[in-house]
Design an enzyme around this catalytic site. Structure first.
Site, PDB file in Angstrom:
ATOM      1  N   HIS A 140       6.345  -1.332  -1.446  1.00  0.00           N
ATOM      2  CA  HIS A 140       5.599  -0.144  -0.999  1.00  0.00           C
ATOM      3  C   HIS A 140       6.423   1.127  -1.212  1.00  0.00           C
ATOM      4  CE1 HIS A 140       2.099  -2.131   0.549  1.00  0.00           C
ATOM      5  NE2 HIS A 140       2.758  -2.817   1.473  1.00  0.00           N
ATOM      6  N   HIS A 190       8.505  -7.187  -0.378  1.00  0.00           N
ATOM      7  CA  HIS A 190       7.140  -6.655  -0.341  1.00  0.00           C
ATOM      8  C   HIS A 190       7.155  -5.227   0.224  1.00  0.00           C
ATOM      9  CE1 HIS A 190       2.739  -6.569   0.461  1.00  0.00           C
ATOM     10  NE2 HIS A 190       3.125  -5.890   1.537  1.00  0.00           N
ATOM     11  N   GLU A 191       7.896  -5.031   1.316  1.00  0.00           N
ATOM     12  CA  GLU A 191       7.970  -3.693   1.910  1.00  0.00           C
ATOM     13  C   GLU A 191       8.693  -2.725   0.971  1.00  0.00           C
ATOM     14  OE1 GLU A 191       5.983  -3.311   4.131  1.00  0.00           O
ATOM     15  OE2 GLU A 191       5.752  -5.366   4.838  1.00  0.00           O
TER      16      GLU A 191
END
Ligand SMILES: [Zn+2]
Length: 238
Positions: A107, A103-104
């Site tokens: 980004h 998920h990071e």
């Protein structure tokens, strides 16, 4: 004159749905994370290794991966171009760890691809955090001086400043949902997880997304509260 916001029953009545949703989402996050923490990813990669593989696959060799000390606060720093992962995520070899790490990384991919909502979010962060802190103080002073023109001006200023927080939360939603969508895709594409393992990762990331939804609803309801208490919505105070 009524008591300050923090002791105002109206505040809790209006905020109750958001508080309940936030509590429920927190429980879901804890539960799904604990469960997915027990299941190793079929690739046996740690969160940091998974993030590394995903970043490499997207040509993002320059993006760093660092462990943080705290148990929470996994994030991507768009200024320093660094993924910061909590110890459980950094060295954990589970579906929960690779899910959050991806998920990071999502980004970082958003950042590299010039994803517009992320740019907008990063632009509004300093405004929203300054505005969020100031708005309540200004609003309370305005409330104490409500019978004066200055007080009325301060009430309006407080409401407008707090609107920045609401705006931030609204822009944050597509950014977070998109990062999770990307994460689930790249995890499978890069062989970190098998397609059948996606269900468990999805549970963790969806629960995390619910906390952002709860925060957004909370900010919107707080704005409604401020509008009512300032007399800008629904006529007179009290
Ligand atoms: Zn995120």
């Amino acid at each position: 004159m009524t008591a300050f916001i923090m002791f105002d029953p109206l505040y809790f009545i209006i905020l109750a749905p958001a508080m309940l949703l936030a509590g429920w989402a927190q429980m879901k996050v804890k539960g799904s994370f604990a469960r997915a923490s027990q299941i190793p990813a079929s690739s046996r990669l740690s969160g940091a290794e998974a993030a590394y593989r995903i970043l490499q696959a997207h040509g993002l060799q320059r993006v760093g991966i660092e462990p943080t000390r705290g148990m929470l606060g996994d994030h991507y720093d768009p200024q320093k171009k660094v993924l910061r992962l909590s110890p459980n995520v950094y060295s954990g070899r589970s579906l929960a760890a690779v899910g959050v790490a991806a998920h990071e990384a999502g980004h970082a991919i958003q950042d590299a691809s010039g994803y517009a909502p992320l740019k907008l979010r990063n632009g509004i962060v300093p405004l929203a955090s300054a505005g969020g802190n100031l708005s309540m103080i200004i609003f309370m002073i305005g409330f104490l001086l409500a019978s004066t023109a200055l007080g009325q001006g301060l009430l309006l200023a407080g409401v407008l400043l707090f609107s920045l927080t609401v705006l931030f939360q609204l822009i944050n939603l597509p950014v977070e949902f998109d990062a999770s969508r990307r994460a689930r895709r790249v995890l499978v594409e890069n062989g970190v997880i098998a397609a059948r393992e996606d269900v468990e990762v999805g549970r963790v990331l969806n629960a995390a997304a619910m906390t952002y939804v709860a925060a957004t609803i909370g900010a919107m309801l707080t704005l409604v509260y401020l509008l009512i208490r300032s007399g800008l919505l629904g006529g007179r105070r009290d």
